[in-house]
Design a protein around this motif. Sequence first.
Motif, PDB file in Angstrom:
ATOM      1  N   UNK A   1      58.656  80.434  20.995  1.00 33.79           N
ATOM      2  CA  UNK A   1      58.281  81.095  19.745  1.00 33.79           C
ATOM      3  C   UNK A   1      58.669  80.167  18.596  1.00 33.79           C
ATOM      4  N   UNK A   2      57.745  79.910  17.685  1.00 32.99           N
ATOM      5  CA  UNK A   2      58.024  79.062  16.532  1.00 32.99           C
ATOM      6  C   UNK A   2      57.297  79.621  15.318  1.00 32.99           C
ATOM      7  N   UNK A   3      57.552  79.046  14.152  1.00 30.10           N
ATOM      8  CA  UNK A   3      56.932  79.535  12.927  1.00 30.10           C
ATOM      9  C   UNK A   3      55.488  79.034  12.812  1.00 30.10           C
TER      10      UNK A   3
ATOM     11  N   UNK B   1      67.006  94.813  18.418  1.00 23.85           N
ATOM     12  CA  UNK B   1      66.149  95.236  19.535  1.00 23.85           C
ATOM     13  C   UNK B   1      65.590  94.034  20.279  1.00 23.85           C
ATOM     14  N   UNK B   2      65.362  92.962  19.569  1.00 20.34           N
ATOM     15  CA  UNK B   2      64.850  91.732  20.169  1.00 20.34           C
ATOM     16  C   UNK B   2      65.962  90.993  20.911  1.00 20.34           C
TER      17      UNK B   2
ATOM     18  N   UNK C   1      59.286  86.807  14.086  1.00 21.09           N
ATOM     19  CA  UNK C   1      59.495  87.056  15.500  1.00 21.09           C
ATOM     20  C   UNK C   1      59.675  88.541  15.800  1.00 21.09           C
ATOM     21  N   UNK C   2      59.878  89.353  14.778  1.00 28.38           N
ATOM     22  CA  UNK C   2      60.108  90.786  14.976  1.00 28.38           C
ATOM     23  C   UNK C   2      58.812  91.602  15.032  1.00 28.38           C
ATOM     24  N   UNK C   3      57.653  90.937  15.096  1.00 30.86           N
ATOM     25  CA  UNK C   3      56.381  91.644  15.214  1.00 30.86           C
ATOM     26  C   UNK C   3      56.196  92.148  16.648  1.00 30.86           C
ATOM     27  N   UNK C   4      55.308  93.131  16.804  1.00 32.73           N
ATOM     28  CA  UNK C   4      55.010  93.654  18.142  1.00 32.73           C
ATOM     29  C   UNK C   4      54.453  92.560  19.043  1.00 32.73           C
ATOM     30  N   UNK C   5      53.635  91.680  18.444  1.00 25.33           N
ATOM     31  CA  UNK C   5      53.052  90.579  19.210  1.00 25.33           C
ATOM     32  C   UNK C   5      54.138  89.720  19.855  1.00 25.33           C
ATOM     33  N   UNK C   6      55.130  89.347  19.048  1.00 28.94           N
ATOM     34  CA  UNK C   6      56.194  88.480  19.544  1.00 28.94           C
ATOM     35  C   UNK C   6      57.068  89.203  20.558  1.00 28.94           C
TER      36      UNK C   6
END
Length: 314
Positions: free
Chosen positions: A29-31, A93-94, A64-69
Amino acid sequence: MRIVFVGTPDFASHILEHLISSWNIVGVVTQPDKRGGRGRKVLAPPVKVVAEKYGIPVIQPPTINTEEAIDFIKKKKPDILLVAAYGRILKETLLEIPKFGSYNVHASLLPKYRGAAPIQRAIENGEKETGITIFKMVKELDAGPIALQKTLKIGDFETFGDVYAKLIDLAKEAVDEFLRLLSSNKVVLVPQDDSKVTYAPKIRKEDTFVDFSMTSEKVKNKIRAYDPTPGAKAVIKGQVVKLFEVKDLEEGNSEEPYGKILKIEEDGAWIKTGDGKILLGKIQFPGKKVLSFSEARNGRLIREGDILKGGACI
């Protein structure tokens, strides 16, 4: 172990590429890509470049806190989330998704220098050592218990570039050792001492300007903390210039104004400070390459007697 790696800049990309050779990186995961550099081209984060080079699945959510991630990470069934200079806050939660938890690779000796710019701030403050800390992540920024820590000495004239390169090597060594301990269930977590907490806030443009009324030691530390990037700055003849390579300093009072170029030699220029003078090696004018002070003098860009203004003098 199944590892999801989370990071963005050059520092993180070196760690990721090192890990790929020995460990099971199942996702990254990156920006998002951003515009930058000359021409404002769209540039991929260094971590993305490495992930794609080795065919590792990578996503670039706005956070990174999106549902996708979160869905991406859950589907990878990670044993550990390993974070290095991602640049965003991760929600609890992540952090709780991985089997063995989420850990961060931080370039300081925590609890000192929590935050975004630990290497620059340590050098700027004249620290004699820094290091790499791997800690278990919690809700509070850089506050989790320490799993492993390695120390690095900082030389008196070492620059950000020097220390940065050494810390990358130290980080590679540290993550290998940490992951071996974790896979053998031998990690011992040690709480941070909150009474020793200091912070390393993000670098602002105004932070890079040098105040020559400070002591030679502080001027030296300011310049080397931003050498080679983004470059310590001063103003001369209305132009903002960048300053590099502090080579020497001497004590001694005089009536000369702070920032005055006292003498230009082949080795550099002696600049007046609050308690003496420093020998500065190189200077860069807007739109030009980095020059020695003698080259800048020969090109009629500067001369002895000119004054470098910065900090409170601007």
